[in-house]
Design an enzyme around this catalytic site. Structure first.
Site, PDB file in Angstrom:
ATOM      1  N   HIS A 160       0.715  -1.276   0.089  1.00 21.60           N
ATOM      2  CA  HIS A 160      -0.031  -0.086   0.047  1.00 21.60           C
ATOM      3  C   HIS A 160       0.847   1.322  -0.026  1.00 21.60           C
ATOM      4  O   HIS A 160       0.209   2.231   0.242  1.00 21.60           O
ATOM      5  CB  HIS A 160      -1.129  -0.077   1.015  1.00 21.60           C
ATOM      6  CG  HIS A 160      -2.339  -0.937   1.009  1.00 21.60           C
ATOM      7  ND1 HIS A 160      -2.046  -2.201   0.888  1.00 21.60           N
ATOM      8  CD2 HIS A 160      -3.432  -0.578   0.195  1.00 21.60           C
ATOM      9  CE1 HIS A 160      -3.104  -2.727   0.418  1.00 21.60           C
ATOM     10  NE2 HIS A 160      -3.763  -1.932  -0.020  1.00 21.60           N
ATOM     11  N   TYR A 217      -3.441  -8.655  -6.645  1.00 23.17           N
ATOM     12  CA  TYR A 217      -2.760  -8.673  -5.067  1.00 23.17           C
ATOM     13  C   TYR A 217      -3.826  -8.617  -4.032  1.00 23.17           C
ATOM     14  O   TYR A 217      -3.395  -8.444  -2.719  1.00 23.17           O
ATOM     15  CB  TYR A 217      -1.864  -7.451  -4.705  1.00 23.17           C
ATOM     16  CG  TYR A 217      -0.417  -7.910  -4.433  1.00 23.17           C
ATOM     17  CD1 TYR A 217      -0.356  -8.310  -3.087  1.00 23.17           C
ATOM     18  CD2 TYR A 217       0.557  -7.698  -5.220  1.00 23.17           C
ATOM     19  CE1 TYR A 217       0.757  -8.733  -2.526  1.00 23.17           C
ATOM     20  CE2 TYR A 217       1.826  -8.183  -4.672  1.00 23.17           C
ATOM     21  CZ  TYR A 217       2.043  -8.485  -3.623  1.00 23.17           C
ATOM     22  OH  TYR A 217       3.367  -8.809  -3.036  1.00 23.17           O
TER      23      TYR A 217
END
Length: 604
Positions: free
Chosen positions: A193, A371
């Site tokens: 992230h 992902y």
């Protein structure tokens, strides 16, 4: 000619004005270009193939295809014959040669410079230059096609909620046979992230992460303004607070940094870090705290080595060192675990110095979608003999303070994560997140799962049963989609049959590895001009990178140096505790976790 005629007839039968490229006629990475309203031309330049649809191999290509083993054969060789690989790992030139091949063969599958985005299915300056877009591995399906996947499948895709319920939702927790643990799961979530930062105000095809790679913006902030609010501006360090004699992130109140917390969370538990969503779960805040401590520790090391340096140089050099540590840990611990290989992976940028390689990267929308490994998540989180459900865990930093980092690391190292492939292992708590992933893929007009398999040089599946390796889910998918060539990318990744005793199926690895390795090795610090001791403050800083591991990171920053790895070492330690925790709430009992997960963290 016959194949082309049949494809065009199928398209015309479904829609009189269909784009001739809707049938995806160009194979082997050939580029389809419409000619008039009902003709197309395949550009086979540098594909190694020729012919109308780029299907006839050139002489050298034919030889390569004859000699090249299948991906599953390569995987079998690398995950068996341990004695042979133990010898190879000790012979430097052999290990380097194989690692160089792994890096080049994978990274060359990624287009660099980038080619397409959601609004440009053809080469354009906009698709290349506009960093606010995710790039695309395959161009979007043309707007004027008769079906969502081009010409295959039904005119409407199945209800995404039905897809999630029938083949993705967990019936019973399925542990990962590779022994993957929650230290891995939260590392994956925390690490990715920094570059998966979808700008949902503009749409799922846009990103806030303009650096498109490992920049540690999840530690330091995406903007200079956010970075400055988080910095101490003394000795290169980041702001922090001491709680019970240990370093933790500062609060939102003390930094004025914007973070996402519900109003119920007390001010003293609203920690401020580089990524605004990391208050979501204590597992993310655990890693945020560890990397904060590591940055400030490295600053102390550099300050001792270079007392003449000012705050800015200490900060910037420490950031480069942490980027290097991250890449080394990801390749040698994280990817090593995922691969299951007996061959020992190696982070050594010098392996590519004599190769054709571009030190740039652009994050692809498909990589972001791929992902979404939510099946890793357990039904409950077990920490020091206590059990926390999702409602007790999310937005609850008091859990981290109550147990401390040492207990977090020990507990997450022992708790097994779920298997990602194989279907029906998605926690109910993230059902809406998964549905959103499917809906966003449709909005971005992804091509079919089989088209992505072909893009990454894997043979397309011929039936749903071949995809799942069983009959029940295959029948459900047949009823939902009708045609294996209309199967969607994201749900197919999660229902694909796993490789033997593995966490993933074939496609997740074959499509994911190129994105991952190109992104890691394409970082500027891996380039010849950067990869030298002086970049990192001399041999001391260079050594920090070259000796980094997940264990050394923990030992340097967590009291007692608890043992850790990305896999459970003793299966007897994975037994479920039954003690129900009722403490450490933060007034969140009345909050629906699935609503918060959907509204605040579609990517998480």
């Amino acid at each position: 000619m016959l194949a082309r005629a049949l494809l065009l007839c199928a398209a015309v039968a479904l829609s009189g004005a269909a784009n001739p490229c809707c049938s995806h006629p160009c194979q082997n990475r050939g580029v389809c270009m419409s000619v008039g309203f009902d003709q197309y031309k395949c550009d086979c330049t540098r594909t190694g193939f020729y012919g109308e649809n780029c299907t006839t191999p050139e002489f050298l290509t034919r030889i390569k295809l004859l000699l090249k083993p299948t991906p599953n054969t390569v995987h079998y060789i690398l995950t068996h014959f341990k004695g042979v690989w133990n010898i190879v790992n000790k012979i430097s030139f052999l290990r380097n040669m194989i690692m160089r091949y792994v890096l080049t063969s994978r990274s060359h599958l990624i287009e660099s410079p980038p080619t397409y985005n959601v609004h440009y299915s053809y080469k354009s300056w906009e698709a290349f230059s506009n960093l606010s877009y995710y790039t695309r591995a395959l161009p979007p399906v043309p707007d004027d096609c008769p079906t969502p996947m081009g010409v295959k499948g039904r005119k409407e895709l199945p209800d995404s909620k039905e897809v999630v319920k029938k083949v993705l939702l967990r019936r019973k927790f399925i542990p990962d046979p590779q022994g993957t643990n929650l230290m891995f799961a939260f590392f994956a979530q925390h690490f990715t992230h920094q570059f998966f930062k979808t700008d949902f105000e503009r749409g799922p095809a846009f990103t806030k992460g303009k650096n498109h790679g490992v920049d540690l913006s999840h530690i330091y902030g995406e903007s200079l303004e956010r970075q400055h609010k988080l910095r101490l501006f003394k000795d290169g360090k980041m702001k922090y607070q001491m709680i019970n004699g240990e370093m933790y992130p500062p609060t939102v109140k003390d930094t004025q940094v914007e973070m996402i917390y519900p109003p119920h969370v007390p001010e003293h538990l609203k920690f401020a870090v580089g990524q605004e969503v990391f208050g979501l779960v204590p597992g993310l805040m655990m890693y945020a705290t560890i990397w904060l401590r590591e940055h400030n520790r490295v600053c102390d090391v550099l300050k001792q080595e270079h007392p003449e340096w000012g705050d800015e140089q200490l900060f910037q050099t420490s950031r480069l060192i942490l980027i290097g540590e991250t890449i080394k840990i990801v390749i040698e611990d994280y990817v090593q675990h995922l691969s299951g290989y007996h061959f020992k992976l190696k982070f050594d940028p010098e392996l590519l110095f004599n190769q054709q390689f571009q030190y740039q990267n652009r994050i692809a929308a498909e990589f972001n979608t791929l992902y979404h490994w939510h099946p890793l998540l357990p039904d409950v989180f077990q920490i020091d003999g206590q059990e926390y459900n999702y409602q007790q865990f999310i937005y609850n930093n008091s859990v981290l303070l109550e147990h401390g980092l040492t207990q977090f690391v020990e507990s997450f190292t022992r708790q097994r994560a779920g298997r990602v492939a194989g279907g029906r292992n998605l926690p109910v708590a993230v059902e809406k997140v998964s549905k959103a992933s499917i809906d966003q893929s449709r909005e971005m007009k992804y091509q079919s799962f089989n088209e992505y398999r072909k893009r990454f040089l894997v043979k397309p599946y011929e039936s749903f049963e071949e995809l799942t390796g069983e009959k029940e889910m295959a029948a459900e998918l047949e009823a939902l989609y009708g045609d294996i060539d209309a199967m969607e990318f994201y749900p197919a990744l999660l229902v694909e049959k796993p490789r033997p005793d593995a966490i993933f199926g074939e496609t997740m690895v074959e499509a994911g590895a190129p994105f991952s390795l190109k992104g890691l090795m394409g970082n500027p610090i891996c380039s010849p001009e950067y990869w030298k001791p002086s970049t990192f403050g001399g041999e001391v800083g260079f050594k920090i990178i070259n000796t980094a591991s997940i264990q050394s990171l923990i030992c340097s920053n967590v009291k007692g140096c608890p043992f850790t790895s990305f896999s459970v070492q003793d299966t007897h330690l994975t037994k479920t505790v039954t003690i129900n925790a009722s403490s450490s709430h933060s007034g969140l009992d009345d909050i629906n976790p699935t609503v918060l997960l959907k509204e605040r963290s579609t990517e998480l």
